[in-house]
Design a protein around this motif. Sequence first.
Motif, PDB file in Angstrom:
ATOM      1  N   SER A   1       0.787  -1.235   0.000  1.00 23.79           N
ATOM      2  CA  SER A   1       0.000   0.000   0.000  1.00 23.79           C
ATOM      3  C   SER A   1       0.819   1.285   0.000  1.00 23.79           C
ATOM      4  O   SER A   1       0.254   2.364  -0.164  1.00 23.79           O
ATOM      5  CB  SER A   1      -0.929   0.007   1.219  1.00 23.79           C
TER       6      SER A   1
ATOM      7  N   ALA B   1       2.789   4.717  -3.309  1.00 22.20           N
ATOM      8  CA  ALA B   1       2.557   6.136  -3.599  1.00 22.20           C
ATOM      9  C   ALA B   1       3.422   7.013  -2.689  1.00 22.20           C
ATOM     10  O   ALA B   1       3.966   8.034  -3.132  1.00 22.20           O
ATOM     11  CB  ALA B   1       1.084   6.472  -3.432  1.00 22.20           C
TER      12      ALA B   1
ATOM     13  N   THR C   1       0.061   9.094 -10.536  1.00 20.76           N
ATOM     14  CA  THR C   1      -1.212   9.482  -9.930  1.00 20.76           C
ATOM     15  C   THR C   1      -2.384   9.188 -10.864  1.00 20.76           C
ATOM     16  O   THR C   1      -3.495   8.876 -10.407  1.00 20.76           O
ATOM     17  CB  THR C   1      -1.199  10.985  -9.578  1.00 20.76           C
TER      18      THR C   1
ATOM     19  N   SER D   1      -5.621   2.063 -10.118  1.00 18.33           N
ATOM     20  CA  SER D   1      -5.050   1.422  -8.932  1.00 18.33           C
ATOM     21  C   SER D   1      -4.592  -0.006  -9.195  1.00 18.33           C
ATOM     22  O   SER D   1      -3.566  -0.439  -8.652  1.00 18.33           O
ATOM     23  CB  SER D   1      -6.074   1.431  -7.789  1.00 18.33           C
ATOM     24  N   HIS D   2      -5.309  -0.753 -10.043  1.00 14.73           N
ATOM     25  CA  HIS D   2      -4.920  -2.141 -10.285  1.00 14.73           C
ATOM     26  C   HIS D   2      -3.664  -2.251 -11.147  1.00 14.73           C
ATOM     27  O   HIS D   2      -3.076  -3.340 -11.254  1.00 14.73           O
ATOM     28  CB  HIS D   2      -6.084  -2.916 -10.920  1.00 14.73           C
TER      29      HIS D   2
ATOM     30  N   TYR E   1      -1.121   0.109 -10.680  1.00 13.57           N
ATOM     31  CA  TYR E   1      -0.159   1.005 -10.037  1.00 13.57           C
ATOM     32  C   TYR E   1       1.162   0.300  -9.724  1.00 13.57           C
ATOM     33  O   TYR E   1       2.240   0.849  -9.978  1.00 13.57           O
ATOM     34  CB  TYR E   1      -0.743   1.596  -8.759  1.00 13.57           C
TER      35      TYR E   1
END
Length: 250
Positions: free
Chosen positions: A133, A136, A152, A156-157, A159
């Motif tokens: 997690s 970022a 950014t 998300s999948h 990233y």
Amino acid sequence: MPLTPPLPGAFHLAADEIHSWCASLDVPPEASARFHATLSPDERNRSARFRFERDRQRFVVARGVLRDLLGRYLQTEPGQIGFVYNRFGKPDLAPEFGNRLKFNLSHSAGLALVAIATAANVGVDLEYVRVQSDYADIARHFFSAAEVDYLTAVPSHLYAEAFFSCWTKKEAYLKACGEGLAIALNSFSVPATNDPAHTPADLCIDSNDIVPARRWSLYTIRPAPGYAGALAIEGSSWRLRQWQWQMSQG
């Protein structure tokens, strides 16, 4: 680009070629023992510092595979190859080998990646892609503003894959320069693409107002599912050939 088993001409390196080799680090104990016998006292001492046996064995195999490959290119016994290290820890061949090859090694989890070229500085990085997690936060601390903006916008999948594509290119470039973290990771940006291709992405670095900008070629390498890799080499117009190292070779 698929990895191919070595062919008879695999250990001939043309002046405009870069070779990358992928190797599994999980080998039978007898193979690990043979590799250990080729290592220098310094390498054996380094292996002994690992807390866990699996990590120690993987370090031994990675260094042993590097020696095996260099020995084949140089037509020299692996145990006879000597290394020298710059003040940042980047290895090079000992002077008696006449600067005949440039190389770099990276290993992560159960794989190693080795890059070999003739006369240009080369660096390689390999990472096992773990989903966690805090990527970022890491990007905000270590990546350039342009790279953070790009990440950014990534779904998300995707990233983790995009993060490691960026990270491996930056690490490969730093390893090719041979200056380690003396160069800040956020002081330069790498191309955002993560598609493996024969045509590399270009990176042009302005170091200061006196030294001319140097052009680098960056390659995305995907040696196996779940891994991200990159290769950086100074200059352009290189031909990348990717090989799979096999136990049956030695």
